[in-house]
Design a protein around this motif. Structure first.
Motif, short mmCIF file in Angstrom:
data_model
loop_
_atom_site.label_atom_id
_atom_site.label_comp_id
_atom_site.label_asym_id
_atom_site.label_seq_id
_atom_site.Cartn_x
_atom_site.Cartn_y
_atom_site.Cartn_z
N ALA A 14 63.90 35.91 51.50
CA ALA A 14 64.58 34.89 50.39
C ALA A 14 63.47 33.88 50.39
O ALA A 14 63.31 33.30 48.93
CB ALA A 14 66.18 34.36 51.15
N VAL A 15 62.96 33.31 51.21
CA VAL A 15 61.70 32.49 51.08
C VAL A 15 60.69 33.07 49.98
O VAL A 15 60.21 32.15 49.22
CB VAL A 15 61.27 31.97 52.39
N ALA B 81 62.00 33.15 46.53
CA ALA B 81 62.19 31.76 46.14
C ALA B 81 60.69 31.14 45.92
O ALA B 81 60.48 30.50 44.67
CB ALA B 81 62.72 30.57 47.13
N VAL C 133 59.48 33.23 42.55
CA VAL C 133 60.28 32.90 41.22
C VAL C 133 59.82 31.23 40.94
O VAL C 133 59.45 31.05 39.77
CB VAL C 133 61.66 32.64 41.62
N TYR C 134 59.40 30.48 41.84
CA TYR C 134 59.17 29.21 41.81
C TYR C 134 57.61 29.18 40.90
O TYR C 134 57.34 28.64 39.89
CB TYR C 134 58.98 28.26 42.89
#
Length: 266
Positions: free
Chosen positions: A27-28, A31, A34-35
């Motif tokens: 998940a990290v 994230a 995506v960022y």
């Protein structure tokens, strides 16, 4: 019976914790990817092999899906989910082993492909911030420049050494190729300007002239035990999780059989 129950719970929650940790890590990764993708000024690079953000998103997504099966399969005693998790892990393990064997047998082809990817990355430098940062990090870390030599930077439109190139960086190299001295507190970002016009014996006074592919290959040979240990450790972790999943499936089936036999006895 009590010992069996303790063993079953130990297997169940060990598998859940392992999968949960990888689930959070995936998940990290998603994230961060995506960022990085959203934060870019221009979305020019859209190739998986040349865009670190896309690589993070795709790797994180794959890990997220696989560990989801493991987490909820272990927690809810879901045999179908555990079977799916087990099958995917076995397939990945076999592919890794096959890739390692093929990489060893066709090492020249692997090096050639790596060289092509690195040359492609140099050509797209300045077009993608993530790729630019990645190349700068590699060149700083390994104290190298270009693929085989610092003159490989002529493959980039901004650094191309040509009289018709209007760029101020023409015939130069990125600042990450520069030698940073210990007493140098402020990095001179113009230190690589016009260094491609210099002979190697002169250029090596201000920049690293050895290519990154050569440096990485040398590093790999010098740290063969470390690289091998990390690879074996990763494969060992996968085998451990495969064994846990197989053991839990077996325990669940055994538990179901015991319950069914008791019902029949009644």
């Amino acid at each position: 019976m009590v010992e069996r129950m303790k063993t079953y719970k130990a297997i169940k929650y060990t598998l859940f914790v392992c999968c949960y940790l990888f689930w959070v890590a995936s998940a990290v990764l998603i994230a961060v990817g995506v960022y990085a993708k959203i934060a870019k000024e221009g979305d020019v690079v859209d190739s998986l092999t040349a865009d670190p953000a896309l690589l993070l998103i795709s790797t994180g997504s794959l890990m997220f899906i696989i560990t989801f099966f493991g987490c909820f399969g272990a927690l809810r005693n879901g045999v179908p989910l555990l079977k799916l998790f087990l099958g995917i892990l076995v397939a990945i393990l076999l592919m890794q082993i096959a890739a390692a064997v093929l990489g060893f047998l066709f090492s020249d082809l692997v090096l050639e492909r790596t060289e092509q990817l690195m040359a492609k990355g140099i050509a797209r430098y300045r077009e993608d911030l993530d790729l630019e940062n990645l190349i700068d990090f590699v060149q700083k870390k390994f104290q190298c420049c270009g693929v085989h030599t610092y003159k490989d930077w002529s493959g980039n439109v901004y650094f191309k050494c040509s009289e018709t190139n209007p760029s101020l960086e023409g015939c130069g190299v990125p600042f990450s190729c520069c030698i940073q001295w210990k007493n140098e507190s402020v990095l001179n970002t113009m230190c690589g300007y016009e260094t491609q016009t210099l002979e190697e014996r002169i250029a090596k006074d201000s920049i690293h002239t050895t290519g990154c592919l050569d440096k990485i290959v040398r590093w790999g040979k010098r740290n063969l035990i470390l690289v091998g240990g990390m690879t074996v450790g990763l494969l060992g972790l996968e085998i451990f999780m495969i064994c846990l999943a197989a053991a839990q499936i077996s325990r669940i089936r055994g538990k179901v059989k015991t319950v069914n036999s008791r019902r029949r006895a009644r």
